[in-house]
Design a protein around this motif. Sequence first.
Motif, PDB file in Angstrom:
ATOM      1  N   UNK A   3       0.856  -1.181   0.000  1.00 13.68           N
ATOM      2  CA  UNK A   3       0.000   0.000   0.000  1.00 13.68           C
ATOM      3  C   UNK A   3       0.901   1.242   0.000  1.00 13.68           C
ATOM      4  N   UNK A   4       0.323   2.378  -0.305  1.00 15.14           N
ATOM      5  CA  UNK A   4       1.128   3.606  -0.316  1.00 15.14           C
ATOM      6  C   UNK A   4       1.725   3.921   1.066  1.00 15.14           C
ATOM      7  N   UNK A   6       2.469   1.886   3.387  1.00 17.05           N
ATOM      8  CA  UNK A   6       3.521   0.898   3.661  1.00 17.05           C
ATOM      9  C   UNK A   6       4.806   1.245   2.912  1.00 17.05           C
ATOM     10  N   UNK A   7       4.634   1.613   1.670  1.00 18.46           N
ATOM     11  CA  UNK A   7       5.807   1.978   0.870  1.00 18.46           C
ATOM     12  C   UNK A   7       6.517   3.173   1.497  1.00 18.46           C
TER      13      UNK A   7
END
Lengths: 435, 174
Positions: A3-4, A6-7
């Motif tokens: 997910x964004x 997480x990134x």
Amino acid sequence: MLSEPEARELLHRAVSTVAVSGPPADELVRRGLRSRRRTHVTAVLGVAAAVGLVAVGSVVVSDIAGPADLPAATSTIATTNQAPSPSQGATTLPATRLVGMGPVAVTVPAQWGTNETRCGTPLEDTVVFEGNGVRSCFVSQRDVSSVHFGPISAWEPRSWEQRSTRTVDLGALTITRSGIGLHYEGPREPKYVFSVGVVTVPSADIAMWVMSTDQTVVRQILDSVQAVPDGYVAIPLSGLVEQADLEVVKKQVRRPGLSDGVLLSADPPLGSVVPRGSTVTVRVSTSSTQANADDQLIDYVHDLAAGSTTPPNNIDRPYLPVTLGLGDEVVRVENLSSLDRGASWLILRDHFNGYSGPFSARDYLATDPDTWAVTDEGQQFCPWGRADDLPGFEKDRRLTIEPSKLTDCTQWWAVDVYVDNSGRVNALSLNLVEP
Amino acid sequence: MDTGVEIDYAAYVRARWDALVRSALLLGCSRVEAEDVVQTALLRCFTSWAKVQASDVPDAYVYRTLVNCLAKSRRRRWWQETPMSPLPDGQVDDLAESAASRATVLAALDTLTEQQRAVVVLRYYADLSERQVAEALGIPAGTVKSRLSRGLDRLGRELSDHGVDARQDEEKTC
């Protein structure tokens, strides 16, 4: 799939603990400003190189052209036209100058200094004469350009030279010229990568090498190499300067920590190409004998201010006059013997350089000599210039006594001691500053 | 350039230096190379600082310069890297765990194409918007979206292959 958030989290965490050196903001501003100047200098050097080639040509044909084509006898050779013709537009090119050693010279921007080094490391763009009293210490390299002159043994040959060096004839002078290689320094990571090229004159045991992070500067300085024109001489190092066809005026300068007789500077600067017979003023560190004599003299001045009646008899003649001054102004003359009385030192004046009188150099000279700095030229601690010589004493040596440490320029004071060749004190002048 | 601009430039450098160097690391540089390339990029920006200030998002301008400098330095690397003794990469103050984690993340980033990697780093580390990333890299916003999608997909797969999960990692540190 990540997910964004997480990134974002992964990337930030991956590098958050990486040690990064401090932001070199000031260094970047300095280099940025310098880089803008260098762009300009590079353009100038392009012209200089072209002029250099013309100069080589003029050496080759000098038997025909004769010395009349060379600059006036009182000036060093400036190689760039400073007054462009209308066809060149309004751009005024900064001057360049020839610098050299023995029979060989190159063109550098005129604003380059000479021996602007500390511990042998160039601090500014500069011409460096190797082996001139460098103290044993280390200063990290800086992003500056430099031209070095020295004996061939001062140059450490690089492996890349072998395949790139060729022999070049400059009229009657034979030199070798290398290609350009890269040079790193530093125990860990190279902060700067320098381009380097070298010229040698085997017949005169001279090496000249150019270092710069800008390869163009190296190439263009190497391209400007030429023989020193007939009738001219490159101002050489101390010891050799007397042997050249030059009139030498030597000034001794107290520089604690420097060995005796080190050439500090020359005017015109070392390496300048000047007409034979020119006058050159050189500043040389004082010999230990001179330094000892100075120490005696300073002790004597201190004793005098402290009211001592037994000054060293080799410099004391009680009946001789001593002139008292304020700055560069003569105030009055006293007998030496009268200076054991405080009142004799007093100079009555309502106002001098922002201070209200009366004034007395004795107040300052009676302080602890261990807190003084004594020099021939003043320490230039603060931004104002040094006062002119006291009128009538220009030929005397002028020793300046100042505080060795200052926290505030308004606290500065100086007493100039004018001494003749026999070691006699002729005048004492107090200097204070406008707050 | 007047003093005011120099002060503004220096303030920017101080504020963004760490983030720029770390971005360069994520873009594939060693630490030494990262600091060098950031210095080069910032120096280039110095000469056109008025443009940087005038742009809507100065960061986008600087990152664009950084990416260009990096690409250029990679093209020139064949002659710039003259053989020397190995250069230590200062990681002594890293915790072993975070170093291992970083190595894994960097290895995963290495599997992306250069274009995907730039988009991912600028979007999720430099925190530029998609429009700003597009502007910084000189590509359409739609291309940014597609590269991000493919990049995240690839990154997720690579990390799970190495047993790394962002949420698990987060739990460990808590």
